[in-house]
Design a protein around this motif. Structure first.
Motif, short mmCIF file in Angstrom:
data_model
loop_
_atom_site.label_atom_id
_atom_site.label_comp_id
_atom_site.label_asym_id
_atom_site.label_seq_id
_atom_site.Cartn_x
_atom_site.Cartn_y
_atom_site.Cartn_z
N LYS A 62 -4.47 -74.28 57.76
CA LYS A 62 -5.03 -72.93 57.86
C LYS A 62 -3.97 -71.83 57.72
O LYS A 62 -4.31 -70.65 57.82
N PHE A 63 -2.72 -72.22 57.50
CA PHE A 63 -1.65 -71.22 57.47
C PHE A 63 -1.87 -70.20 56.37
O PHE A 63 -1.86 -68.98 56.62
N ASP A 64 -2.04 -70.63 55.15
CA ASP A 64 -2.10 -69.69 54.02
C ASP A 64 -3.28 -68.75 54.14
O ASP A 64 -3.16 -67.54 53.90
N SER A 65 -4.45 -69.28 54.51
CA SER A 65 -5.64 -68.43 54.61
C SER A 65 -5.52 -67.44 55.77
O SER A 65 -6.13 -66.37 55.73
N THR A 66 -4.73 -67.78 56.79
CA THR A 66 -4.57 -66.89 57.95
C THR A 66 -3.56 -65.79 57.68
O THR A 66 -3.80 -64.62 58.01
N TRP A 67 -2.44 -66.14 57.07
CA TRP A 67 -1.31 -65.21 57.01
C TRP A 67 -1.15 -64.49 55.67
O TRP A 67 -0.45 -63.48 55.60
N TRP A 68 -1.77 -64.98 54.60
CA TRP A 68 -1.61 -64.29 53.31
C TRP A 68 -2.35 -62.96 53.35
O TRP A 68 -3.53 -62.89 53.70
N ASN A 69 -1.67 -61.90 52.94
CA ASN A 69 -2.22 -60.55 52.94
C ASN A 69 -2.47 -60.16 51.48
O ASN A 69 -1.55 -59.76 50.77
N GLN A 70 -3.71 -60.29 51.05
CA GLN A 70 -4.04 -60.09 49.65
C GLN A 70 -3.75 -58.66 49.19
O GLN A 70 -3.32 -58.43 48.07
N ALA A 71 -4.00 -57.69 50.06
CA ALA A 71 -3.78 -56.30 49.69
C ALA A 71 -2.31 -56.03 49.39
O ALA A 71 -1.98 -55.29 48.46
N ALA A 72 -1.43 -56.61 50.18
CA ALA A 72 0.02 -56.40 50.00
C ALA A 72 0.63 -57.39 49.03
O ALA A 72 1.76 -57.20 48.58
N TYR A 90 8.70 -56.29 56.96
CA TYR A 90 9.92 -56.88 57.51
C TYR A 90 10.32 -58.12 56.68
O TYR A 90 9.49 -58.78 56.07
N TRP A 91 11.62 -58.43 56.73
CA TRP A 91 12.16 -59.55 55.95
C TRP A 91 11.55 -60.90 56.35
O TRP A 91 11.57 -61.84 55.55
N ILE A 92 11.00 -61.02 57.55
CA ILE A 92 10.44 -62.31 57.97
C ILE A 92 9.26 -62.74 57.10
O ILE A 92 8.84 -63.89 57.15
N GLY A 93 8.75 -61.81 56.27
CA GLY A 93 7.69 -62.19 55.33
C GLY A 93 8.10 -63.28 54.37
O GLY A 93 7.25 -63.92 53.74
N GLN A 94 9.42 -63.54 54.24
CA GLN A 94 9.91 -64.56 53.32
C GLN A 94 10.12 -65.92 53.99
O GLN A 94 10.45 -66.89 53.31
N VAL A 112 4.13 -72.95 51.69
CA VAL A 112 2.93 -72.31 51.15
C VAL A 112 2.78 -72.65 49.67
O VAL A 112 3.74 -73.07 49.01
N PRO A 113 1.57 -72.47 49.10
CA PRO A 113 1.35 -72.82 47.70
C PRO A 113 2.25 -72.04 46.75
O PRO A 113 2.66 -70.91 47.03
N ALA A 114 2.49 -72.65 45.59
CA ALA A 114 3.43 -72.08 44.63
C ALA A 114 3.01 -70.69 44.16
O ALA A 114 3.86 -69.80 44.00
N ALA A 115 1.72 -70.47 43.94
CA ALA A 115 1.29 -69.18 43.41
C ALA A 115 1.59 -68.05 44.39
O ALA A 115 2.16 -67.02 44.00
N HIS A 116 1.21 -68.23 45.65
CA HIS A 116 1.48 -67.19 46.64
C HIS A 116 2.98 -67.08 46.95
O HIS A 116 3.51 -65.98 47.12
N GLY A 117 3.64 -68.22 47.02
CA GLY A 117 5.07 -68.20 47.32
C GLY A 117 5.87 -67.47 46.27
O GLY A 117 6.72 -66.62 46.58
N SER A 118 5.60 -67.76 45.01
CA SER A 118 6.33 -67.11 43.92
C SER A 118 6.01 -65.62 43.86
O SER A 118 6.89 -64.79 43.61
N THR A 119 4.75 -65.26 44.11
CA THR A 119 4.36 -63.85 44.12
C THR A 119 5.08 -63.09 45.21
O THR A 119 5.60 -61.98 44.99
N ALA A 120 5.14 -63.67 46.41
CA ALA A 120 5.80 -63.01 47.54
C ALA A 120 7.29 -62.85 47.30
O ALA A 120 7.89 -61.81 47.64
N LEU A 121 7.91 -63.85 46.70
CA LEU A 121 9.35 -63.78 46.42
C LEU A 121 9.65 -62.72 45.37
O LEU A 121 10.54 -61.88 45.54
#
Length: 360
Positions: A62-72, A90-94, A112-121
């Motif tokens: 449930k991590f990705d669905s809980t913590w991913w912020n689609q707007a940001a 904050y930097w802890i987002g990484q 986390v999944p590659a799509a969200h991880g790469s987008t966040a990075l």
């Protein structure tokens, strides 16, 4: 307290205004539970193993669905009292991308999944989140519209910059404008910053806590009572771990009698090499190459090191090998495992000297 599995309390961000459940605590709780399961397994403690693994797996699902912020298009820094996601840049987002999990004997780069991880990075590789000349190119403590006043904290820490560098490596983002940017940010402090006219931030070889930043000048220029710590180990985490573990692919698991070496040559390079990498009472030499559709790994592991050895190489995601040669002979017992960093092709072997050649 609310029985959702995420811990309440302060984390690495020593600031007010965050929700009670912090992202970095959630990430490292998952990591800690998987590690506890691994330790319990080594002691034949079945009850603790089952409890820790079950708890970690439930959080991971449930991590990705809980913590991913689609707007940001980033991960939330914290969850509010009503579990509403809060994003304060904050930097802890990484930390979800930086964390490596060890699940059922296998290394899993990134939580986390590659799509969200790469987008966040990639979302942090700009002047809102990272420094630009004449300052150090590392990661800001807070993005440009974050707390405390809506203008962020444009202070570059070795810790956050290391987290970003390792996260980039876990997702195979080794290019000069990706992980390379943050490795340069870390090494410049020791070897000579353009921001300080080629002068290191401290004595040569020392990496301070804070780098030349828009909101705080070079450490070497500040007074004794207003300087940051003059040397901190976590900055070197970003350099050593990135190169030895991610570029050279050294994955020791000596407690379980295993060493896996799965290199990934950074984009823009044709080779990377390391010698005398200490492993218990022995060592390893690794040389990895990439040219066109050919990937090579040369490995030497001390014969006195009593361990199983796995040799491999990381190919681009989705790539399948056409031929796999070990010491000049075709092998068919190789494995291809998709990971966030790419397709890891591995072959079991032994200590001593070996050469793996993969064509695609």
């Amino acid at each position: 307290a609310d029985h959702d599995g995420w811990p309440e309390g302060s984390g690495n961000i020593e600031r007010t205004g965050m929700g009670p459940e912090k992202l970095d605590n959630a990430v490292y709780l998952m990591r800690g539970l998987y590690d506890l399961a691994d330790m319990a397994h080594s002691k034949n403690d079945t009850a603790t193993y089952n409890w820790a693994l079950s708890h970690a797996s439930n959080l991971a699902k449930k991590f990705d669905s809980t913590w991913w912020n689609q707007a940001a298009m980033q991960y939330s820094d914290s969850l509010g009292a009503d579990n509403a996601p809060l994003f304060q840049q904050y930097w802890i987002g990484q930390t979800p991308m930086e964390t490596e999990l060890h699940i059922n004997g296998q290394t899993v780069p990134g939580a986390v999944p590659a799509a969200h991880g790469s987008t966040a990075l990639s979302g942090r590789e700009n002047d809102c989140y990272s420094g630009t000349p004449p300052f150090n190119p590392g990661l800001f403590h807070t993005g440009c519209t974050g707390p405390p006043s809506g203008q962020g904290e444009k202070v570059i820490y070795g810790l956050g910059t290391s987290i970003q560098a390792v996260g980039e490596g876990n997702y195979g983002r080794l290019g000069p404008d990706q992980q390379g940017r943050y490795l340069n940010a870390l090494t410049q402090t020791m070897l000579g910053e353009p921001a300080t006219g080629g002068t290191p931030d401290e004595q040569p070889g020392a990496m301070p806590e804070i780098f030349p930043s828009p909101d705080q000048g070079a450490n070497i220029d500040r007074c004794w009572t207003c300087r940051s710590m003059f040397m901190q180990a976590w900055g070197n985490y970003g350099t050593t771990w990135s190169v030895v573990h991610q570029w050279l692919g050294v994955q020791p698991d000596l407690g379980n009698g295993n060493v896996t070496v799965v290199p990934q040559v950074p984009q823009g390079q044709s080779t990377v090499q390391g010698r005398d990498i200490r492993l218990g009472n022995g060592s390893a030499d690794v040389r990895a190459t990439h040219s066109g559709n050919t990937y090579g790994t040369q490995l030497s592991v001390s014969p006195n090191l009593r361990t199983a050895v796995v040799i491999g190489h990381t190919l681009p995601s989705g790539t399948q090998p056409a031929t796999v040669l070990l010491d000049g002979h075709a092998v068919h017992n190789y494995q291809v495992r998709p990971t966030n960093r790419g397709s890891e092709v591995t072959v079991p072997t032994s200590t001593g000297r070996h050469t793996l050649t993969i064509t695609t």
